[in-house]
Design a protein around this motif. Structure first.
Motif, PDB file in Angstrom:
ATOM      1  N   GLU A 100       0.835  -1.203   0.000  1.00  0.00           N
ATOM      2  CA  GLU A 100       0.000   0.000   0.000  1.00  0.00           C
ATOM      3  C   GLU A 100       0.870   1.254   0.000  1.00  0.00           C
ATOM      4  O   GLU A 100       0.586   2.218  -0.716  1.00  0.00           O
ATOM      5  N   ASP A 101       1.957   1.248   0.787  1.00  0.00           N
ATOM      6  CA  ASP A 101       2.892   2.384   0.806  1.00  0.00           C
ATOM      7  C   ASP A 101       3.533   2.574  -0.570  1.00  0.00           C
ATOM      8  O   ASP A 101       3.669   3.702  -1.052  1.00  0.00           O
ATOM      9  N   SER A 102       3.942   1.476  -1.202  1.00  0.00           N
ATOM     10  CA  SER A 102       4.534   1.553  -2.536  1.00  0.00           C
ATOM     11  C   SER A 102       3.534   2.097  -3.543  1.00  0.00           C
ATOM     12  O   SER A 102       3.872   2.942  -4.391  1.00  0.00           O
ATOM     13  N   LYS A 103       2.306   1.641  -3.446  1.00  0.00           N
ATOM     14  CA  LYS A 103       1.253   2.107  -4.342  1.00  0.00           C
ATOM     15  C   LYS A 103       1.034   3.607  -4.162  1.00  0.00           C
ATOM     16  O   LYS A 103       0.930   4.356  -5.142  1.00  0.00           O
ATOM     17  N   GLN A 104       1.002   4.050  -2.914  1.00  0.00           N
ATOM     18  CA  GLN A 104       0.805   5.470  -2.623  1.00  0.00           C
ATOM     19  C   GLN A 104       1.965   6.302  -3.188  1.00  0.00           C
ATOM     20  O   GLN A 104       1.754   7.361  -3.765  1.00  0.00           O
ATOM     21  N   SER A 105       3.179   5.796  -3.041  1.00  0.00           N
ATOM     22  CA  SER A 105       4.351   6.499  -3.586  1.00  0.00           C
ATOM     23  C   SER A 105       4.247   6.636  -5.105  1.00  0.00           C
ATOM     24  O   SER A 105       4.574   7.690  -5.670  1.00  0.00           O
ATOM     25  N   LEU A 110       2.967  10.049  -9.974  1.00  0.00           N
ATOM     26  CA  LEU A 110       2.058  10.419 -11.061  1.00  0.00           C
ATOM     27  C   LEU A 110       1.528  11.830 -10.874  1.00  0.00           C
ATOM     28  O   LEU A 110       1.436  12.617 -11.825  1.00  0.00           O
ATOM     29  N   ASP A 111       1.167  12.170  -9.637  1.00  0.00           N
ATOM     30  CA  ASP A 111       0.628  13.501  -9.342  1.00  0.00           C
ATOM     31  C   ASP A 111       1.645  14.605  -9.613  1.00  0.00           C
ATOM     32  O   ASP A 111       1.280  15.725  -9.970  1.00  0.00           O
ATOM     33  N   LEU A 112       2.926  14.323  -9.455  1.00  0.00           N
ATOM     34  CA  LEU A 112       3.983  15.309  -9.707  1.00  0.00           C
ATOM     35  C   LEU A 112       4.230  15.517 -11.198  1.00  0.00           C
ATOM     36  O   LEU A 112       4.887  16.474 -11.594  1.00  0.00           O
ATOM     37  N   GLU A 113       3.693  14.620 -12.015  1.00  0.00           N
ATOM     38  CA  GLU A 113       3.831  14.682 -13.466  1.00  0.00           C
ATOM     39  C   GLU A 113       5.295  14.803 -13.890  1.00  0.00           C
ATOM     40  O   GLU A 113       5.646  15.564 -14.792  1.00  0.00           O
ATOM     41  N   ILE A 114       6.144  14.058 -13.248  1.00  0.00           N
ATOM     42  CA  ILE A 114       7.562  14.036 -13.599  1.00  0.00           C
ATOM     43  C   ILE A 114       7.731  13.182 -14.849  1.00  0.00           C
ATOM     44  O   ILE A 114       7.164  12.100 -14.953  1.00  0.00           O
TER      45      ILE A 114
END
Length: 123
Positions: A100-105, A110-114
Motif C-alpha cells: 500500500e505504501d509503494s502504491k501510494q508512492s 504520477l501527481d507530480l507529473e515528472i
C-alpha cells in the motif's frame, strides 16, 4: 487402498517430481509410504489429505521450511497453532502495508507529473 505415485500425482494435481522431492525432504513421512516386496513405493490413501493440507499451507504463505517444522513436531497444541496462524496473519498484514505504501508512492509520482523524456532522473 494403496496408491501408486502416478495416482497420487493425478489426484492432488502435483508433478511426480514434487512428490518425490517432498518425500526426500521429509514433507511426506514414512507413515504414508508403503514398500512392496520388490521395493516399489506405494502410498497410503491418507496421503491425499496430507498433500492437500501441504498445498493449502503453501497457498497462504507458509514456506516449505515452516511446513516441515510443523510436520516434525508430530502435532501441535491449539495455542501453538493459533500463534502460528496469527504470526502468519501479521506477516501478511505487514506485506500489505508495504504494498500500500509503494502504491501510494507511485500515485504521488504520477501527481507530480515528472517525466524522463530528457533521460532518466532529468526533469
Amino acid at each position: 487402498m494403496n496408491l501408486k505415485i502416478s495416482e497420487v500425482a493425478k489426484t492432488v494435481g502435483l508433478p511426480i517430481s514434487t512428490i518425490r522431492y517432498y518425500e526426500k525432504i521429509g514433507i511426506i513421512t514414512d507413515e504414508y509410504i508403503l514398500r512392496e516386496e520388490n521395493n516399489y513405493r506405494n502410498y497410503a490413501f491418507e496421503i491425499i489429505q496430507h498433500l492437500e493440507v501441504v498445498r493449502n499451507c503453501l497457498a497462504v504463505g507458509f514456506s516449505i521450511h515452516d511446513i516441515k517444522s510443523m510436520i516434525s513436531k508430530k502435532g501441535i497444541s491449539k495455542d501453538e497453532q493459533t500463534r502460528i496462524i496469527k504470526d502468519k496473519i501479521a506477516e501478511i498484514e505487514s506485506a500489505q502495508k508495504k504494498l500500500e505504501d509503494s502504491k501510494q508512492s507511485l500515485h504521488e509520482i504520477l501527481d507530480l507529473e515528472i517525466t524522463c523524456e530528457d533521460g532518466f532522473g532529468k526533469y
